[in-house]
Design a protein around this motif. Sequence first.
Motif, short mmCIF file in Angstrom:
data_model
loop_
_atom_site.label_atom_id
_atom_site.label_comp_id
_atom_site.label_asym_id
_atom_site.label_seq_id
_atom_site.Cartn_x
_atom_site.Cartn_y
_atom_site.Cartn_z
N GLY A 39 51.29 34.65 33.41
CA GLY A 39 51.27 36.05 33.01
C GLY A 39 52.18 36.88 33.88
N PRO A 40 52.12 38.19 33.69
CA PRO A 40 53.04 39.07 34.40
C PRO A 40 52.69 39.17 35.87
CG PRO A 40 51.42 40.34 33.18
CD PRO A 40 51.19 38.90 32.81
N THR A 41 53.73 39.21 36.67
CA THR A 41 53.53 39.40 38.10
C THR A 41 54.82 40.00 38.66
OG1 THR A 41 52.67 38.32 40.09
CG2 THR A 41 54.31 37.10 38.84
N VAL A 42 54.69 40.63 39.80
CA VAL A 42 55.88 41.30 40.37
C VAL A 42 56.62 40.32 41.27
CG1 VAL A 42 56.65 43.10 41.95
CG2 VAL A 42 54.91 43.61 40.23
N ARG A 43 57.90 40.21 41.04
CA ARG A 43 58.73 39.41 41.94
C ARG A 43 60.16 39.93 41.88
NH1 ARG A 43 59.94 33.59 40.29
NH2 ARG A 43 61.94 34.53 39.75
N GLU A 51 53.03 31.69 36.98
CA GLU A 51 51.66 31.25 37.09
C GLU A 51 50.86 32.32 37.85
OE1 GLU A 51 49.71 27.24 38.64
OE2 GLU A 51 51.69 26.98 37.74
N ILE A 52 49.69 32.64 37.36
CA ILE A 52 48.86 33.60 38.07
C ILE A 52 47.48 32.99 38.29
CG2 ILE A 52 50.06 35.69 37.28
CD1 ILE A 52 47.84 36.04 35.19
N GLU A 53 46.82 33.50 39.33
CA GLU A 53 45.52 32.97 39.67
C GLU A 53 44.42 33.93 39.21
OE1 GLU A 53 44.77 30.13 41.74
OE2 GLU A 53 46.86 29.60 41.29
N SER A 54 44.69 35.20 39.39
CA SER A 54 43.61 36.16 39.15
C SER A 54 44.22 37.52 38.83
CB SER A 54 42.75 36.29 40.41
OG SER A 54 43.51 36.90 41.42
N THR A 55 43.35 38.47 38.63
CA THR A 55 43.80 39.84 38.35
C THR A 55 44.74 40.34 39.44
OG1 THR A 55 41.57 40.12 37.50
CG2 THR A 55 42.93 42.10 37.65
N GLN A 56 44.48 39.91 40.66
CA GLN A 56 45.27 40.39 41.80
C GLN A 56 46.77 40.09 41.64
OE1 GLN A 56 44.27 42.56 44.07
NE2 GLN A 56 42.49 42.40 42.71
N ASP A 57 47.08 39.05 40.87
CA ASP A 57 48.49 38.69 40.70
C ASP A 57 49.17 39.56 39.65
OD1 ASP A 57 48.38 36.68 42.58
OD2 ASP A 57 47.67 35.21 41.12
N LEU A 58 48.38 40.31 38.88
CA LEU A 58 48.98 41.14 37.83
C LEU A 58 49.73 42.32 38.47
CD1 LEU A 58 45.98 41.22 35.33
CD2 LEU A 58 48.08 39.87 35.12
N TYR A 81 46.73 47.43 34.52
CA TYR A 81 47.11 46.02 34.69
C TYR A 81 48.38 45.70 33.88
CZ TYR A 81 42.34 45.17 36.47
OH TYR A 81 41.18 45.19 37.18
N PHE A 82 48.45 46.35 32.74
CA PHE A 82 49.56 46.05 31.83
C PHE A 82 50.34 47.33 31.54
CE2 PHE A 82 46.31 42.84 31.12
CZ PHE A 82 47.04 41.67 31.19
#
Lengths: 383, 429, 284, 255, 155
Positions: A39-43, A51-58, A81-82
């Motif tokens: 899912g979406p994550t900042v990088r 790959e995400i583990e939990s809400t924290q990665d959003l 979150y989105f």
Amino acid sequence: MPETGHDHADSIDTPSVLSAAHFGALLQAIRNEGYTLVGPTVRDGAIIYDEIESTQDLPIGWTDEQEAGHYRLKRRDDFAYFGYVVGPQSWKKFLLPARRRLWSSVRREDGGFTIEPEPLPERRLAFIGVRACELAAIRTQDRVLMEGSFQDPYYRAARQGAFVVAVNCVSAAPTCFCASMNTGPKVSGGDLALTEVVSPERHYFLVSPQTARGQAVLQRVEHRAASDEEQDEALTHEARAVSQMRRKLDTEGLPELIAAAQGSAHWQRVAERCLACTNCTMVCPTCFCSTVEDTVDLSGQRAERHRKLDSCFNREFTYLHTGSVRESGAARYRQWLTHKLSTWHAQFDSSGCVGCGRCITWCPVGIDITEEAAALREAVDQS
Amino acid sequence: MSSRTIEVNYLARVEGEGALHLRIHGDQVEEARLKIFEPPRFFEALLRGRDFREAPDITQRICGICPVAYLMSACHALEGICGVQVDGPLRELRRLLYCGEWIQSHALHVFMLHAPDFLGYQDAVQMAKDHPELVENALRLKKLGNAIMTALGGREIHPINVKVGGFYKTPRRSALLALLDELRWALDAAPTMAQQLSAFEFPEFAQDYEFASLRHDDEYPFNEGRLVSNRGLDVPVSEYDQVFVQHQVEHSTALHTRVAGRGLVHLGPLARYALNYAKLHPQARDVAQRAGLGEVCRNPFQSIVVRFVEIVYALAEAVRVIEAYREPDAPALVVEPRAGTGYGATEAPRGICYQRYTIDDDGSISASKIVAPTSVNQAVIERDLFAFASERTQLSDEALQWQCEQAIRNYDPCISCACHFLRLTVERT
Amino acid sequence: MAVEGFVPQDGSDPMVPEPYRIVERRRETSHTVTLALSSAGEVPTRAFQPGQFSMLYAFGLGEVPISISGSTARRDRLEYTIRGVGAVSKALCETPVGAMLGVRGPFGTAWPVAGPENRDLLIVAGGIGLAPLRSVIYQVLERRSHFGNAFVLIGARTEADLLFRDEYPRWRAAGLDTRVTLDAASGSWKGSVGVVTSLFPNVEVRPNRTVAMLCGPEVMMRFAAQALRDKGLSPHDIYVSMERNMKCAVGFCGRCQYGADFICRDGPVLPFGRLEDRLVLQEV
Amino acid sequence: MRKKTLAVFKFASCDGCQLSLLDCEDELLALAGAIEIAHFPEASRAVMDGPYDLTLVEGSITTAHDAERIKHVRAQSRTLVTIGACATAGGIQALRNFADTAEYLSVVYARPDYIETLASSTSIASHVTVDFELRGCPIDKRQLLEVITSFLHGKRPSITDESLCADCKRADVVCVMVSKGMPCLGPATHTGCGVLCPRHDRACYGCFGPVTAANTGALAERLFQLGMRKDGVKRVFRSFNAGAPAFADESRKHE
Amino acid sequence: MPSTLQPALAEHPFLRGMTPEALALLTGCAKNHRFAAGEYLATHGTQADRCFLIRKGRVALYAASAAKSVIVNTAGPGELVGWSWIITPYRYRFDARATEDTLAFDLDGACLRQKCDDNPALGYEFLKRVSIELGRRLDDVQLRLLDVYGEPDGG
């Protein structure tokens, strides 16, 4: 287009409300089904899919500022979150990887050789946060890679294995034009469809299961039926995306129009700006073109074949022994736009464009497909 | 009187190309010249008008073997002008980068370029047939050095990740931790490798050199320190131009250097070792002692062992830096240009690499000076050759040629840096 | 007209070649070789239709699309006539009998050989373009009486570049009016000189009962098709075999796109009428 | 079968590209097994006479002597591959092509009369026929291996002529130009480095030289929009591949 | 004799559809001519005083040098050989030689020119037909210039 292999939920009941606090539980419930979450994550200054583990990665509290040739990550004043639109990547990253080994081969002593196909993906992925345009893009690629005479077994396996959590857009980037392509912003499809509602008072998701397995996952998470007010508020949020949408692509008679514009001088005008850098095709969620690379090791005993995404903007793309068929930048831009907006219809019964706007944002010089289509329309009308 | 002429067109197993000219009359060597014909590339000229931020990328192109030395000296000189001092984790990362360069460059020289001389092989590939383990370990060591370079610099040759003020992007701690296993392997393997090297047969050839290197209060020198020598030199880097005088000789595209008012100066591992022995990590000192080295080594043929001691130092230093590493908040300090002149000297594998820059207010470079260690050593090499050949005029041309080559390779001359093209002519009349 | 080539029924990857062994190798010209291949794997040698092609893989070097040039009657082999122009095709030309190649396919559409009785056939080939048409010629020879007039017009660069030359007498004897023209000839050449269209004036074309099959360089086909239209042929009775860069052969890679067609999947054999608009454009 | 022979020759350069061969630590011994290293002074004293099956040439032509020497090298080489920006485009030393060489000499040397040099630094291909050009400052060692392996097996090297952007996207590297506004040469630059700079939060500076038919004009326009000044645009096209015609021509427009 | 040629001339594809009047005029300039294989119809550089309408056989046009001769074109039944008679300076541009026994109508160039000058309608009609032939030859040359079959080593 039915979602592959899974029936729609028996009845789409009143949508449910999932509080933001329980979103992590939803993710966990999906993981418990054996899915790996992506899912979406900042990088690196963008919202990407990984790959995400939990809400924290959003990308909590982040949004994207987009214009032609321009993207910036910005802080929101809430903790959505989105709360972004779309980033540089699309889900084809997982379904049609940019580079993949197809098989490897070893020479036998008798001069022959054995060919070992690459195993299919074992991981089943759950796509978290698929937008309406992206769902449309996935269906578009399905028709190319899964629904013709031939099937790409990797794509099929990855696609059929995927669990899709779709999220409605509640805002639009200036580069978005899905409404005019009839692909959004409201999602239809996926396993679960969500609308995120963030206001100073509350933060919840309106959830509509789209398939039985979506329903089943939702059942494992604490949720409740949505009130009329909550549904209205979600609708208001969704409507905001539509009203914000600034760009438009006039699709009226477009395939024929582009066909008629093949000899237009306009292609050369675009080519003067176009860097032929391939960015638009690489970020496009429907572009599927590829190349094949055969390699051999120093000893000449082991060989491999790889497939990697390619682009019609590359000169070598059409290379025959007499030279490249599409030598000029104008011809290459014409091919791309013509395929997207015209010949795609003849081949796959739909437009090749879903209106996500990535090609506009990620073009280093900000060439805008909607502007170019309009310019071609004008050129044809005047001739 | 017998007269002989030996000619070797290219000196092999050195970086770059040069020639040796030896004129022997009877049993007297009349002239020994290390000729450097490498076509000049005019770095000092082409730097003019460039933005100071471009200097590290440009100067490192002087040398593909020791690019870190060039870009580091440039960074220090330019940071000096702009009043920036890189400290903390960024400084540590710079040391780590230097460790990578020393390991790969020294490993290349010790095992691939120099060791075949002692064991009588034309090259390391041939040597590998009889000493596979030696060569495999050497390659593994070299690869490790390159891995460090890549982790920090993006690639092993001409790293892209270093800039005036720090780095473009600092590595994740996990990426550096991943190097530890291999570093520990190397440290474990080092004593055995040192033993192999110290068992080589070294010609008796101790010379009385003026050794010069950087010296730092707390550490074996990489990036910073004062210019010191065993003959009392002790000045800041900014006085380099006063103490080391360059002059041009006809047979070379590289400029020669002398200590002002004195004679020649010897840079590189022997000098660093002699002047900084106490700063070596215990593991490195231990290896040195086992290899039978004293605290000073004056026989350039034993430089192969000293170089290996420095590899061990770099390995141990890399472990220290990595274990202590914490990702910094920012990859670089902000550097704003201001007019001035700055000086940078760092320890390339072959010795002090000195650079001086003058920039304008807008950061445009108006003048620069770059001194490669090999060009400083060039005259010492010639003097060595003269002395070395004088005692061996009885040797056959072929034997003399090979031994003279070996005497040159003692210095790991990087002729690409100094300028390049090595051709050996022995003229006997 | 559209026929399906090989489609893996088990859902396996169409990108994975099957093992074939070279059972015969014949040098045609200095740069051209015909290889006969038979399956060396579990699946028997695949059937094909005239006009289809396969992807031939030379170990480690890569893969190229090559038309099948043999007879459909020979179920035990697939023949390919290959001109060595690139690294892979040169290597294929030099591969000896007994060696193994990887084969994918047959792929693509076929020539419209089947059809109403007593049609006239006009086969026009330029250079290596005769190769995929030879499979048609073999079928016609087997059922000669089913066709009306049948012409084979062959254009080649020089006499030495003529393909399958020793077969022409047999074709003629069986009632195929086989004519040859060269681009360049020495003084000793007794035949025609000029491009293949220069043979047209002396060929009697009966518009409503003729089907033309053209294979050769694109520009040659364009000129020839135009000349045949001038002779009254409908563009839908003129078939051409197109060439484009191909990597996958199954419609996944997009490289061979030509207008709305993927040449690998929708072609290579296509009616001229479908392509007319595109052929006049550059760089499509 | 006789082993094919490999030779390495050096002209004006930093040695980095030929060092790439020695940097193939994992493959070096296998390489030496597959091909006879016949002439490689940096690595071996043993020098075999030509002709050589495969010759790698590093460096640019900057002296009259070298302009003759390269002809001899060509005559001794069945296949000649140039490696690196110096050999393919004249290297950083090609900056002299835009300046007064005599004046350059006087900056560096007190006695310029000792030094013989040409007024220009030129690619190998501008002197002799070259069979393949491998780009980069320095070259990428994986690409070098691909070239040698391909040569050994008669294969066309899998080295694509496309912009850096294509590989950036394949590698999931976020575009630094669009997302950070960095003036990047990537869209006009030949890929092959492994998208190093964008991976490190840095704009591409073109060390692999121009991609064929690079639209440098449109890119320059964009660099201006991103805040680069005329002099900066000139300099960014005038670095390690300054001698490549596409970059040279563009840089001249901004003098 | 000429009058007996007229029906045969009328059948020749090059003249097909011409008015009887025009044909009658042309017939006055025409005669039958047989060439044995190898015989020259025309020689490069000489006065172009004739043209030929091939009825049977084949004629090759040669560009000859001292070292070798190359066939640049051939003409068979129904085709015209020679148009230099209508274009100044009325000199043959190629060697024309029968490659097999050939039967042709042999038309006198000077006679034709005179008839065409006297009768512009005939002249225009004749020139149109020659132009078609010229256009065809030009296409042919252009296509061959492309060397469409390609150099085998070109890839």
